[in-house]
Design a protein around this motif. Structure first.
Motif, short mmCIF file in Angstrom:
data_model
loop_
_atom_site.label_atom_id
_atom_site.label_comp_id
_atom_site.label_asym_id
_atom_site.label_seq_id
_atom_site.Cartn_x
_atom_site.Cartn_y
_atom_site.Cartn_z
N ARG A 183 60.33 91.43 41.78
CA ARG A 183 61.70 91.00 41.46
C ARG A 183 61.88 90.59 40.01
O ARG A 183 62.99 90.28 39.59
CB ARG A 183 62.09 89.81 42.36
N MET A 184 60.81 90.57 39.23
CA MET A 184 60.89 90.16 37.83
C MET A 184 61.70 91.20 37.04
O MET A 184 61.68 92.38 37.35
CB MET A 184 59.50 90.00 37.22
N SER A 185 62.34 90.75 36.00
CA SER A 185 63.20 91.61 35.19
C SER A 185 62.38 92.68 34.46
O SER A 185 61.28 92.42 33.97
CB SER A 185 63.93 90.76 34.16
N THR A 186 62.93 93.88 34.41
CA THR A 186 62.29 94.98 33.69
C THR A 186 63.18 95.48 32.53
O THR A 186 62.97 96.57 32.02
CB THR A 186 62.00 96.16 34.64
N ASP A 187 64.15 94.67 32.15
CA ASP A 187 65.06 95.03 31.05
C ASP A 187 64.47 94.60 29.71
O ASP A 187 65.06 93.82 28.97
CB ASP A 187 66.43 94.37 31.25
N ILE A 188 63.27 95.11 29.43
CA ILE A 188 62.58 94.78 28.19
C ILE A 188 62.01 96.06 27.59
O ILE A 188 62.04 97.11 28.21
CB ILE A 188 61.45 93.75 28.43
N LYS A 189 61.48 95.95 26.39
CA LYS A 189 60.92 97.14 25.73
C LYS A 189 59.70 97.65 26.49
O LYS A 189 59.02 96.90 27.18
CB LYS A 189 60.56 96.81 24.30
N ALA A 190 59.44 98.92 26.34
CA ALA A 190 58.35 99.59 27.08
C ALA A 190 56.98 99.00 26.75
O ALA A 190 56.14 98.85 27.64
CB ALA A 190 58.37 101.08 26.79
N SER A 191 56.76 98.65 25.49
CA SER A 191 55.44 98.11 25.11
C SER A 191 55.21 96.74 25.75
O SER A 191 54.11 96.44 26.20
CB SER A 191 55.33 98.01 23.59
N THR A 192 56.26 95.91 25.81
CA THR A 192 56.14 94.60 26.45
C THR A 192 55.92 94.77 27.94
O THR A 192 55.09 94.08 28.54
CB THR A 192 57.42 93.77 26.20
N LEU A 193 56.64 95.70 28.53
CA LEU A 193 56.50 95.97 29.96
C LEU A 193 55.09 96.45 30.29
O LEU A 193 54.51 96.04 31.31
CB LEU A 193 57.54 97.01 30.39
N ALA A 194 54.51 97.27 29.42
CA ALA A 194 53.16 97.77 29.64
C ALA A 194 52.13 96.65 29.57
O ALA A 194 51.20 96.61 30.38
CB ALA A 194 52.83 98.84 28.61
N SER A 195 52.29 95.72 28.63
CA SER A 195 51.32 94.62 28.54
C SER A 195 51.48 93.64 29.70
O SER A 195 50.49 93.11 30.20
CB SER A 195 51.47 93.89 27.21
N ARG A 196 52.71 93.42 30.14
CA ARG A 196 52.93 92.52 31.28
C ARG A 196 52.38 93.11 32.57
O ARG A 196 52.04 92.37 33.49
CB ARG A 196 54.41 92.20 31.43
N LYS A 197 52.32 94.44 32.62
CA LYS A 197 51.77 95.09 33.81
C LYS A 197 50.34 94.64 34.07
O LYS A 197 49.96 94.38 35.21
CB LYS A 197 51.83 96.61 33.64
#
Length: 182
Positions: A83-97
């Motif tokens: 349910r966490m927000s995914t409205d962020i840049k792709a690089s940030t999303l990849a590191s949070r993964k």
């Protein structure tokens, strides 16, 4: 006005067991008043399952059968991360993964309301003991945000990760200085 007459046949039934139709049984959870369907089962089995569920509700512990279904309705940490927000840049999303995978590995199937400060602290301490101080710091930060979302959704009472000790990271490298030697 006189009270309704009691049904003698149901005098030995446990609390919260209901028979809306003949041979069809339900159990009402006294905590949240939700009705759980047992279905068309023998009366003896219905009494057994409801008695077990009533004991579990009284103790606050979860076992199998009807009680298992009660516990499955809870929201898990994996559900919360989804349910966490995914409205962020792709690089940030990849590191949070990667941070999310570490959190899921530690307690992905655990219910949000059962998550404790000890659980969060154990995860951070395990990473710290492996010598991954910056990684422990990043996972703790992500866990704080995940728990904050859980509190906002009403899935958790408090942010348990925020209470954990901060990870202090000592910088081991120094700044390069440019020397002009000619």
């Amino acid at each position: 006005m006189s009270p309704r007459p009691r049904i003698k046949k149901r005098s030995n039934w446990p609390e919260n067991l209901h028979e809306p139709r003949p041979g069809y049984f339900t159990w009402r959870d006294p905590r949240d008043k939700k009705t759980h369907i047992l279905g068309r089962i023998p009366l003896a089995q219905a009494i057994h399952e409801v008695t077990e569920a009533n004991v579990i509700v009284a103790k606050g512990k979860v076992t199998k059968t009807l009680a298992e279904r009660i516990s499955e309705e809870g929201k898990t940490v994996t559900d919360l991360i989804a349910r966490m927000s995914t409205d962020i840049k792709a690089s940030t999303l990849a590191s949070r993964k990667y941070h999310d995978e570490e959190i899921k590995r530690a307690f992905g199937s655990k219910e949000c309301r059962d998550l404790t400060v000890t659980d969060a602290s154990d995860l951070v301490e395990a990473l710290r003991e492996r010598g991954k101080l910056r990684w422990a710091q990043a996972v703790r930060t992500r866990l704080i945000k995940v728990c904050a979302k859980g509190v906002a959704l009403g899935w958790m009472e408090k942010n348990v990760a925020e209470i954990t000790e901060k990870v202090a990271v000592k910088v081991q490298r120094q700044r390069l200085t440019w020397t002009n030697s000619t």
